[in-house]
Design a protein around this motif. Structure first.
Motif, PDB file in Angstrom:
ATOM      1  N   TYR A  50     -24.297  10.674 -24.624  1.00  0.00           N
ATOM      2  CA  TYR A  50     -24.811   9.451 -25.229  1.00  0.00           C
ATOM      3  C   TYR A  50     -24.509   8.269 -24.308  1.00  0.00           C
ATOM      4  CZ  TYR A  50     -25.436  11.675 -29.828  1.00  0.00           C
ATOM      5  OH  TYR A  50     -25.852  12.467 -30.863  1.00  0.00           O
ATOM      6  N   ASN A  69     -29.857   9.916 -24.657  1.00  0.00           N
ATOM      7  CA  ASN A  69     -29.652   9.413 -26.012  1.00  0.00           C
ATOM      8  C   ASN A  69     -28.958   8.057 -25.930  1.00  0.00           C
ATOM      9  OD1 ASN A  69     -30.694  11.675 -27.453  1.00  0.00           O
ATOM     10  ND2 ASN A  69     -28.806  12.798 -26.975  1.00  0.00           N
ATOM     11  N   VAL A  71     -27.848   4.577 -27.713  1.00  0.00           N
ATOM     12  CA  VAL A  71     -27.541   4.101 -29.055  1.00  0.00           C
ATOM     13  C   VAL A  71     -27.232   2.613 -29.009  1.00  0.00           C
ATOM     14  CG1 VAL A  71     -26.064   4.357 -31.082  1.00  0.00           C
ATOM     15  CG2 VAL A  71     -26.607   6.354 -29.667  1.00  0.00           C
ATOM     16  N   LYS A 104     -31.204   4.739 -32.487  1.00  0.00           N
ATOM     17  CA  LYS A 104     -31.624   5.365 -31.232  1.00  0.00           C
ATOM     18  C   LYS A 104     -32.609   4.430 -30.545  1.00  0.00           C
ATOM     19  CE  LYS A 104     -33.807   9.545 -29.366  1.00  0.00           C
ATOM     20  NZ  LYS A 104     -32.801   9.780 -28.323  1.00  0.00           N
TER      21      LYS A 104
END
Length: 229
Positions: A50, A69, A71, A104
């Motif tokens: 992430y 990914n 965030v 996301k």
């Protein structure tokens, strides 16, 4: 070992990053604080699970969002409050109970699916106090969930309400505000990187900081700056 990148520019987030690093030796963490560091080349060499953006002032490159990914942590109960200056836009509306939405990142501003939310109250404290408190929630509760759980985001539902990013000229305190509203106006602009709240007076401006609200009356530190033609 799983790998994670934290991209942020604020001092309180950087401090909390190092605390997170010490508390989670099982994870390999890396910090990015400059726009130029966030490249596809760097990410491809590190291969993070992430990439977290607790407070980032730039658009995330599309190729980064597409490949990893990413965030984003947004200080509203999305889809309410999409857009810029969420803290100030909430406070000027008298909204003190809000949520931090972990979303996301992708195409569109704050439109991505949501992993989860955490409640936060912003009724007291200046901008630095509020952001420091939010940082504690993000690094103490939210990021650890990503480190320990398999999370699946879900699409946003509900009425979309968009915020506009506030401009420096909006830092002038409007006429006709209540004492509580004046207190809110001063404190929401009293922080790192924000234009200080002010009132025009004769040939200059009076800037206000360190506001307090007690017994229905607001008090603050005042500094006069004379404008020269």
């Amino acid at each position: 070992m799983k790998r994670y990148i934290v991209a942020t520019i604020k001092s309180w987030n950087i401090d909390n990053y190092y605390k997170l690093q010490k508390e989670h030796p099982e994870a390999e963490l890396r910090l990015i604080t400059q726009k130029e560091e966030l490249t596809l080349e760097l990410l491809s060499s590190f291969r993070p699970n992430y990439v977290f953006f607790p407070h980032w002032s730039w658009i995330i490159p599309p190729d980064v969002c597409d490949s990893y990914n990413c965030v984003v942590f947004h200080m509203t109960d999305l889809p309410f409050g999409r857009g810029g200056s969420p803290m100030q836009n909430l406070i000027v509306r008298g909204i003190y109970d809000t949520k931090i939405s972990a979303i996301k990142a992708g195409i569109g501003v704050d439109t991505g699916p949501i992993y989860f939310k955490e409640p936060v109250n912003i009724a007291e404290g200046n901008a630095d106090d509020i952001f420091s408190r939010i940082s504690g929630i993000i690094f103490g509760k939210m990021i650890p969930r990503f480190l320990n759980e398999e999370l699946i985001p879900v699409e946003q539902i509900g009425e979309v309400v968009s915020f506009k990013r506030r401009k420096p000229e909006q830092s002038e305190i409007p006429d006709g505000l209540s004492q509580r509203q004046i207190y809110d106006y001063i404190r929401m602009l009293d922080g790192e990187g924000y234009p200080t709240a002010y009132k025009k007076y004769n040939s200059g401006r009076i800037f206000f900081t360190d506001a307090k609200f007690e017994d229905g009356v607001v008090t603050a530190m005042a500094h006069f700056w004379e404008e020269h033609s």
